[in-house]
Motif scaffolding. Structure first.
Motif, PDB file in Angstrom:
ATOM      1  N   ALA A 176       0.833  -1.212   0.000  1.00 20.86           N
ATOM      2  CA  ALA A 176       0.000   0.000   0.000  1.00 20.86           C
ATOM      3  C   ALA A 176       0.863   1.256   0.000  1.00 20.86           C
ATOM      4  N   ILE A 177       1.920   1.262   0.780  1.00 28.05           N
ATOM      5  CA  ILE A 177       2.818   2.417   0.788  1.00 28.05           C
ATOM      6  C   ILE A 177       3.492   2.581  -0.566  1.00 28.05           C
ATOM      7  N   TRP A 178       3.918   1.489  -1.160  1.00 29.02           N
ATOM      8  CA  TRP A 178       4.539   1.560  -2.483  1.00 29.02           C
ATOM      9  C   TRP A 178       3.528   2.071  -3.518  1.00 29.02           C
ATOM     10  N   THR A 179       2.286   1.648  -3.416  1.00 30.03           N
ATOM     11  CA  THR A 179       1.252   2.111  -4.341  1.00 30.03           C
ATOM     12  C   THR A 179       1.023   3.607  -4.200  1.00 30.03           C
ATOM     13  N   VAL A 180       1.009   4.099  -2.975  1.00 28.92           N
ATOM     14  CA  VAL A 180       0.845   5.543  -2.762  1.00 28.92           C
ATOM     15  C   VAL A 180       2.008   6.309  -3.385  1.00 28.92           C
ATOM     16  N   LEU A 181       3.210   5.828  -3.198  1.00 31.53           N
ATOM     17  CA  LEU A 181       4.375   6.506  -3.770  1.00 31.53           C
ATOM     18  C   LEU A 181       4.352   6.496  -5.294  1.00 31.53           C
ATOM     19  N   VAL A 182       4.009   5.366  -5.871  1.00 35.11           N
ATOM     20  CA  VAL A 182       4.005   5.257  -7.333  1.00 35.11           C
ATOM     21  C   VAL A 182       2.879   6.074  -7.955  1.00 35.11           C
ATOM     22  N   THR A 183       1.703   6.066  -7.332  1.00 37.76           N
ATOM     23  CA  THR A 183       0.577   6.783  -7.931  1.00 37.76           C
ATOM     24  C   THR A 183       0.680   8.290  -7.741  1.00 37.76           C
ATOM     25  N   SER A 184       1.324   8.735  -6.684  1.00 42.68           N
ATOM     26  CA  SER A 184       1.463  10.182  -6.496  1.00 42.68           C
ATOM     27  C   SER A 184       2.678  10.738  -7.226  1.00 42.68           C
ATOM     28  N   GLY A 185       3.545   9.888  -7.683  1.00 43.73           N
ATOM     29  CA  GLY A 185       4.776  10.312  -8.336  1.00 43.73           C
ATOM     30  C   GLY A 185       4.605  11.226  -9.536  1.00 43.73           C
ATOM     31  N   PRO A 186       3.783  10.878 -10.520  1.00 41.57           N
ATOM     32  CA  PRO A 186       3.667  11.751 -11.701  1.00 41.57           C
ATOM     33  C   PRO A 186       3.171  13.155 -11.381  1.00 41.57           C
ATOM     34  N   VAL A 187       2.193  13.268 -10.519  1.00 44.94           N
ATOM     35  CA  VAL A 187       1.635  14.580 -10.200  1.00 44.94           C
ATOM     36  C   VAL A 187       2.639  15.402  -9.399  1.00 44.94           C
ATOM     37  N   VAL A 188       3.304  14.780  -8.450  1.00 44.76           N
ATOM     38  CA  VAL A 188       4.297  15.492  -7.648  1.00 44.76           C
ATOM     39  C   VAL A 188       5.477  15.924  -8.510  1.00 44.76           C
ATOM     40  N   LEU A 189       5.892  15.079  -9.429  1.00 47.28           N
ATOM     41  CA  LEU A 189       6.996  15.414 -10.321  1.00 47.28           C
ATOM     42  C   LEU A 189       6.646  16.618 -11.200  1.00 47.28           C
ATOM     43  N   VAL A 190       5.442  16.635 -11.754  1.00 51.36           N
ATOM     44  CA  VAL A 190       5.012  17.771 -12.577  1.00 51.36           C
ATOM     45  C   VAL A 190       4.940  19.040 -11.739  1.00 51.36           C
ATOM     46  N   ILE A 222       8.526  20.269 -11.138  1.00 50.33           N
ATOM     47  CA  ILE A 222       9.149  20.852 -12.331  1.00 50.33           C
ATOM     48  C   ILE A 222       8.568  22.231 -12.630  1.00 50.33           C
ATOM     49  N   VAL A 223       7.248  22.346 -12.562  1.00 51.70           N
ATOM     50  CA  VAL A 223       6.608  23.642 -12.816  1.00 51.70           C
ATOM     51  C   VAL A 223       7.012  24.652 -11.742  1.00 51.70           C
ATOM     52  N   GLY A 224       7.070  24.232 -10.498  1.00 47.26           N
ATOM     53  CA  GLY A 224       7.469  25.129  -9.415  1.00 47.26           C
ATOM     54  C   GLY A 224       8.884  25.637  -9.569  1.00 47.26           C
ATOM     55  N   VAL A 225       9.803  24.759  -9.938  1.00 44.25           N
ATOM     56  CA  VAL A 225      11.188  25.176 -10.139  1.00 44.25           C
ATOM     57  C   VAL A 225      11.292  26.105 -11.346  1.00 44.25           C
ATOM     58  N   PHE A 278       0.987  30.176  -8.116  1.00 46.85           N
ATOM     59  CA  PHE A 278      -0.138  29.322  -7.744  1.00 46.85           C
ATOM     60  C   PHE A 278      -0.918  28.826  -8.958  1.00 46.85           C
ATOM     61  N   VAL A 279      -1.312  29.711  -9.832  1.00 45.77           N
ATOM     62  CA  VAL A 279      -2.210  29.357 -10.936  1.00 45.77           C
ATOM     63  C   VAL A 279      -1.577  28.372 -11.925  1.00 45.77           C
ATOM     64  N   PRO A 280      -0.361  28.614 -12.439  1.00 50.30           N
ATOM     65  CA  PRO A 280       0.208  27.622 -13.370  1.00 50.30           C
ATOM     66  C   PRO A 280       0.435  26.253 -12.739  1.00 50.30           C
ATOM     67  N   LYS A 281       0.804  26.253 -11.459  1.00 50.64           N
ATOM     68  CA  LYS A 281       1.040  24.975 -10.793  1.00 50.64           C
ATOM     69  C   LYS A 281      -0.257  24.190 -10.630  1.00 50.64           C
ATOM     70  N   ILE A 282      -1.337  24.876 -10.282  1.00 51.98           N
ATOM     71  CA  ILE A 282      -2.640  24.210 -10.157  1.00 51.98           C
ATOM     72  C   ILE A 282      -3.090  23.659 -11.503  1.00 51.98           C
ATOM     73  N   VAL A 283      -2.927  24.432 -12.556  1.00 49.43           N
ATOM     74  CA  VAL A 283      -3.323  23.974 -13.893  1.00 49.43           C
ATOM     75  C   VAL A 283      -2.493  22.758 -14.299  1.00 49.43           C
ATOM     76  N   ALA A 284      -1.185  22.815 -14.053  1.00 49.53           N
ATOM     77  CA  ALA A 284      -0.317  21.687 -14.411  1.00 49.53           C
ATOM     78  C   ALA A 284      -0.657  20.440 -13.611  1.00 49.53           C
ATOM     79  N   VAL A 285      -0.950  20.600 -12.337  1.00 49.37           N
ATOM     80  CA  VAL A 285      -1.302  19.454 -11.496  1.00 49.37           C
ATOM     81  C   VAL A 285      -2.624  18.845 -11.954  1.00 49.37           C
TER      82      VAL A 285
END
Length: 88
Positions: A13-27, A30-33, A51-58
């Motif tokens: 379950a912990i691995w699933t949470v990490l894998v499924t949240s990975g793409p959104v957190v990565l985007v 990247i947008v934040g940086v 705030f606005v571009p990051k929300i749209v990207a997420v």
């Protein structure tokens, strides 16, 4: 169900949470940086600029990654129910 089975389920379950949240957190990262770099170069310190571009990207990345996330959560559900069924 033994303690080892419960530990395997929690680990999966912990691995699933990490894998499924990975793409959104990565985007979001990247947008934040990228926005922070633009703000540092232009010296524009506007809150809505970050705030606005990051929300749209997420939101866009979450909608694109939704089938992957759904399949991973479905796989976790299958594993949990198969372990519960074999334990009784």
């Amino acid at each position: 169900m033994s303690e080892a089975d419960a530990l395997d389920i929690v680990q999966f379950a912990i691995w699933t949470v990490l894998v499924t949240s990975g793409p959104v957190v990565l985007v979001a990262m990247i947008v934040g940086v990228g926005i922070a770099l633009v703000q540092a170069l232009t010296q524009v310190q506007e809150i809505t600029l970050t705030f606005v571009p990051k929300i749209v990207a997420v939101l866009l990345s979450a909608s694109v990654a939704a089938p992957f996330v759904g399949s991973q959560i479905g796989r976790l559900t299958d594993v949990v129910f198969s372990r519960m069924q074999s334990g009784f």
